[in-house]
Scaffold this motif. Sequence first.
Motif, short mmCIF file in Angstrom:
data_model
loop_
_atom_site.label_atom_id
_atom_site.label_comp_id
_atom_site.label_asym_id
_atom_site.label_seq_id
_atom_site.Cartn_x
_atom_site.Cartn_y
_atom_site.Cartn_z
N ARG A 46 31.16 -12.48 69.82
CA ARG A 46 32.27 -13.44 69.76
C ARG A 46 32.00 -14.57 68.77
O ARG A 46 32.89 -15.03 68.07
CB ARG A 46 32.54 -14.04 71.16
N TYR A 47 30.72 -15.02 68.72
CA TYR A 47 30.40 -16.15 67.84
C TYR A 47 30.63 -15.78 66.38
O TYR A 47 31.14 -16.60 65.61
CB TYR A 47 28.97 -16.63 68.06
N ILE A 79 34.26 -16.02 65.62
CA ILE A 79 34.72 -17.42 65.58
C ILE A 79 34.25 -18.08 64.28
O ILE A 79 35.01 -18.77 63.61
CB ILE A 79 34.21 -18.19 66.82
N LEU A 80 32.99 -17.82 63.92
CA LEU A 80 32.43 -18.42 62.71
C LEU A 80 33.21 -17.99 61.48
O LEU A 80 33.48 -18.79 60.59
CB LEU A 80 30.96 -17.99 62.59
N TYR A 132 36.41 -19.91 61.32
CA TYR A 132 36.20 -21.29 60.87
C TYR A 132 35.99 -21.32 59.36
O TYR A 132 36.51 -22.19 58.67
CB TYR A 132 34.97 -21.90 61.55
N PHE A 144 38.77 -21.82 56.73
CA PHE A 144 39.45 -23.08 56.37
C PHE A 144 38.53 -24.30 56.33
O PHE A 144 38.96 -25.37 55.95
CB PHE A 144 40.65 -23.35 57.29
N LEU A 145 37.27 -24.13 56.70
CA LEU A 145 36.35 -25.27 56.57
C LEU A 145 35.74 -25.25 55.18
O LEU A 145 35.62 -24.21 54.56
CB LEU A 145 35.23 -25.18 57.61
N PHE A 189 42.50 -23.43 69.41
CA PHE A 189 41.25 -24.13 69.71
C PHE A 189 40.60 -24.71 68.45
O PHE A 189 40.02 -25.78 68.49
CB PHE A 189 40.31 -23.19 70.48
N GLU A 190 40.76 -24.01 67.33
CA GLU A 190 40.26 -24.55 66.07
C GLU A 190 41.07 -25.81 65.71
O GLU A 190 40.52 -26.79 65.20
CB GLU A 190 40.40 -23.51 64.94
N ALA A 210 39.70 -28.63 67.67
CA ALA A 210 38.41 -29.06 67.13
C ALA A 210 38.59 -29.93 65.88
O ALA A 210 37.97 -30.99 65.75
CB ALA A 210 37.54 -27.85 66.82
N THR A 236 33.40 -19.93 76.35
CA THR A 236 34.44 -19.92 75.32
C THR A 236 34.59 -21.31 74.71
O THR A 236 34.69 -21.45 73.49
CB THR A 236 35.79 -19.46 75.93
N LEU A 285 31.62 -22.07 72.46
CA LEU A 285 31.63 -21.18 71.28
C LEU A 285 32.63 -21.69 70.24
O LEU A 285 32.39 -21.62 69.05
CB LEU A 285 32.05 -19.76 71.69
N LEU A 286 33.74 -22.24 70.72
CA LEU A 286 34.78 -22.69 69.81
C LEU A 286 34.52 -24.08 69.24
O LEU A 286 34.90 -24.38 68.11
CB LEU A 286 36.15 -22.67 70.52
N LEU A 287 33.87 -24.95 70.02
CA LEU A 287 33.69 -26.33 69.55
C LEU A 287 32.38 -26.57 68.79
O LEU A 287 32.32 -27.45 67.94
CB LEU A 287 33.79 -27.32 70.73
N PRO A 315 30.69 -24.89 66.36
CA PRO A 315 30.67 -24.84 64.89
C PRO A 315 31.22 -26.12 64.26
O PRO A 315 30.68 -26.60 63.26
CB PRO A 315 31.56 -23.64 64.56
N MET A 316 32.28 -26.67 64.84
CA MET A 316 32.87 -27.89 64.28
C MET A 316 31.93 -29.09 64.46
O MET A 316 31.78 -29.92 63.56
CB MET A 316 34.22 -28.14 64.97
#
Lengths: 180, 424
Positions: free
Chosen positions: A19-20, A23-24, A27, A30-31, B75-76, B79, B112, B115-117, B119-120
């Motif tokens: 999952r990570y 998600i990465l 991100y 757009f980061l 969720f992004e 963040a 969850t 995992l979502l927060l 990286p930010m």
Amino acid sequence: MGLYSSLIRRKFRNIAGKRYDRILKEYKEFLLAEEEMVLPEISSILMPLDRFVKDIPLELYETLSSYDARVLLVYIIDSQVFSIINQTLSRDASEEFKRKEEIYGLKILREISSELENFGLKVQTRLFFGDKGEDVIKLAADHDLLAISKAYGSEITKTSPLSPVAFKIIQHVNIPTIIY
Amino acid sequence: MNMEAVALAVFLFTYALIMSERIHRAVAAMFGASIVLVLRIVPWDKLPTYLDLDTIFLLMGMMIIVNTARNSGLFEYIAIKTAKLAKGSPIKVLILFSIVTAVVSSVLDNVTTVLLLTPMLIYIAKLMELNPIPFLLSEIFASNIGGTATLIGDPPNIMIGSAAKLSFNDFLLNMGPIALIDLILTIGFVYLAYRNSLKVDKDKKNKIVRTLERLDEKAAIKDLTLFRKSVTIILLVVLLFFVHDRLGLEPAIVALFGASLILLWSKEDPEGILEKIEWPALFFFGGLFIIVGSLEETGVILQVAQWMISHIHSQGGALFVISWFSAFASAIVDNIPLTAAMIPLIKNMGASMNIYPLWWALSLGACLGGNGTAIGASANVVVIGIAEREGIKITFGDFLKVGAIIMTLTVAVGVGILWVRYVW
């Protein structure tokens, strides 16, 4: 790897799975990348020109004018071509090539210089004999931004949309580069 | 064959396998469950009694809702919005991310959320050129504390709610205030512990603000229609949780209703969404319930409960022992198997005392005990694992130094509040 590290890795793999990574990836779409986080200070711009550079887009002038920078316009006459003509044809032919190149070079430098000045930029011009690839790479080391045409050094085709000279230059310079 | 001894051996062996993580915890639990089923320690016809479908369906429903909402970029968006609100101030980043993590964790599962927060959070710490460890630790603590506040925040709470028939509002009223006070104390403690490394000069701050302003939270929204629908469904589901007991609906029904509604309304590909359900987690729960069922079936749980009752004579004593025991045990063992084992134990104690406050003691210890060590809770492992991948090393000792204090402080505050409320 210590016991603690390997335990964390095993637990992480079991709990988060893939999952990570997903998600990465989302991100990263757009980061900003790490190098993009630092806003580059642009005070000098290098812009090489030759007879293959045609149709400079208006957007390039607008983009360059957003920096409070001076622009160095360089027109490099290929010394190797000059020497080949000299050796294979005649001295007169090579002198004729040099004369025509200088006339064209000064003309294009004047035109582009005037356009850039109209956008409020301070412009310097240089015309010299040299190696288009190597000299631009050397000059780029003293500038903050390079603006280079896809056709710099040779004509481009549908199958080769970037000239070999431009390709070599952008592979070797360490400064931000605009390719138009 | 002494079935009691076999059931206990399977239970201990499975828990040892889960702790070692040598094989996937779901596989360990399934293997243990299959042994007690093959040996008929748990008869097949009693399987529905032990398999807590309320918990499994509630988790499944929430997973479907989260997975569908995730496709929208919700969720992004949260963040990035949080990062921008912090305006490059390390203290604001610490406070806002802790609050957002706690709030999101109280509604969604902790894994969850982090995992979502995370990286930010790492991105902002890099931007500020600050040590990311205080921010990450605060996020872990906030996630575990936030999960404590509601019925759906943390799996132990879901299990407790299902076993004791406690409503969403029961949790909110009993655990909510404790979680709120604990969160404030935790943020304050992390700030005091790391205050010297939470400073940036004005020029750098302005630069950070400029960089953050270039981030477009709207760019994170992949599907605006789905984004709006997801927000609506999540709000509706939370609203239904508030009134589920008045409507006579089980929390699992609310979650499944929300899940089916979001699938129907969003028209997202159900195959893709259902594939993303964390099936290993659900099988892990199922397996554990059967293994613990074998202990109930053979009378092991009853004997332990009787032993406990003979040594603990008052409700206050039981509250104290259960909360601190489950806190320290949760710091070492995964809180899910711990809660699975503690629930029938507390149920059996119901014959001799009012066990209502004991459920809160268990919730308190199981959820907040996870803050004690680096391996105490899933959120800890996930954040530390992400940090390690990004080259940030949080050692067991680094975590323990702060985590043990946070655990002791937050559990003590919780026990104090429960004591005043139910014993004093």
